[in-house]
Design an enzyme around this catalytic site. Structure first.
Site, PDB file in Angstrom:
ATOM      1  N   ILE A 105      29.665  34.482  42.890  1.00 26.33           N
ATOM      2  CA  ILE A 105      28.759  34.478  44.045  1.00 26.33           C
ATOM      3  C   ILE A 105      27.385  34.005  43.583  1.00 26.33           C
ATOM      4  O   ILE A 105      26.820  34.551  42.631  1.00 26.33           O
ATOM      5  CB  ILE A 105      28.639  35.905  44.641  1.00 26.33           C
ATOM      6  CG1 ILE A 105      30.013  36.429  45.036  1.00 26.33           C
ATOM      7  CG2 ILE A 105      27.706  35.927  45.841  1.00 26.33           C
ATOM      8  CD1 ILE A 105      30.754  35.560  46.017  1.00 26.33           C
ATOM      9  N   GLY A 124      45.386  36.676  50.433  1.00 23.78           N
ATOM     10  CA  GLY A 124      44.583  37.222  51.530  1.00 23.78           C
ATOM     11  C   GLY A 124      45.101  38.536  52.075  1.00 23.78           C
ATOM     12  O   GLY A 124      44.746  38.914  53.184  1.00 23.78           O
ATOM     13  N   HIS A 146      38.550  45.605  43.194  1.00 22.30           N
ATOM     14  CA  HIS A 146      39.016  45.206  41.863  1.00 22.30           C
ATOM     15  C   HIS A 146      40.254  46.044  41.511  1.00 22.30           C
ATOM     16  O   HIS A 146      40.264  47.256  41.735  1.00 22.30           O
ATOM     17  CB  HIS A 146      37.900  45.424  40.836  1.00 22.30           C
ATOM     18  CG  HIS A 146      38.253  44.879  39.492  1.00 22.30           C
ATOM     19  ND1 HIS A 146      38.140  43.534  39.183  1.00 22.30           N
ATOM     20  CD2 HIS A 146      38.755  45.486  38.394  1.00 22.30           C
ATOM     21  CE1 HIS A 146      38.549  43.346  37.931  1.00 22.30           C
ATOM     22  NE2 HIS A 146      38.927  44.506  37.433  1.00 22.30           N
TER      23      HIS A 146
END
Ligand code: GAR
Length: 197
Positions: free
Chosen positions: A91, A12, A107
């Site tokens: 997704i 995170g 990315h």
């Protein structure tokens, strides 16, 4: 003010960096929600500590209903922008359609190089080192129905050193990720990103 949802599955660091960046700078956006598939990951622990609302969606036995679950949650929080930050699930298509040009991803390569299914995290850096590339970097792009193929918003490169290992390269690229992702969020929140086809 743009309402932002972040999707994250891991450490995170991008999520935390954007959260702090929004708090400490006058950026016209606010993180309303974290969505994760992993209740033990660093991103969720940070959300708990900082009173950020979060939702775990990790049951994929009923894909259609679960797709609907994302939709309901995102609607509830009136989300304007979705940020993928090391999210390890695909997704759902209904979300990609509903949030066209409103989903960004970070990315860890210079897309289109080392993008697509199977290229994520350390696998990208291993491939760069194996190929003896002289340049690598990070890319912020919009998400469409094809893995890592949406329009590029920002990209920044660095030189790959002869002494680099996948780990050392990933550390330096992560710093680039943090800086260009926050910059892209700021541009989105100012309505300054225009997509031309
Ligand atoms: C980041 O390096 C991000 O670029 C990568 O996962 C890492 C998450 O780190 N994403 C991909 O590879 C997507 N294909 P973080 O949890 O510390 O933000």
């Amino acid at each position: 003010m743009k309402n932002i949802a972040v999707f994250a599955s891991g450490t995170g660091s991008n999520f935390i960096n954007i959260y702090n960046g929004l708090k400490n700078n006058s950026i016209n956006g606010e993180i309303k929600l974290l969505i994760s598939n992993n209740s033990n990951c660093g991103a969720v622990l940070f959300a708990i500590k900082n009173n950020i609302e979060y939702k775990i969606i990790n049951d994929f036995r009923f894909p259609i209903e679960k797709n609907k679950e994302y939709e309901l949650v995102l609607n509830f929080y009136r989300i304007d922008l979705i940020l993928l930050a090391g999210f390890m699930k695909k997704i759902p298509e209904n979300i990609v359609r509903l949030y066209k040009n409103k989903i960004l991803n970070i990315h860890p390569s210079l897309l289109p190089k080392y993008g697509g299914q199977g290229f994520y995290g350390m696998k990208v850096h291993e491939a760069v080192i194996d190929s003896k590339d002289k340049l690598s970097g990070a890319t912020v792009h919009f998400v469409n129905e094809h893995y890592d193929k949406g329009a590029i918003v920002l990209q920044k490169s660095l030189n790959v050193l002869k002494s680099d290992t996948p780990e050392s390269l990933s550390k330096r690229i992560l710093k680039i990720e943090h800086s260009i992702y926050l910059e892209a969020v700021n541009l989105f929140c100012l309505d300054k990103i225009k997509i031309q086809y």
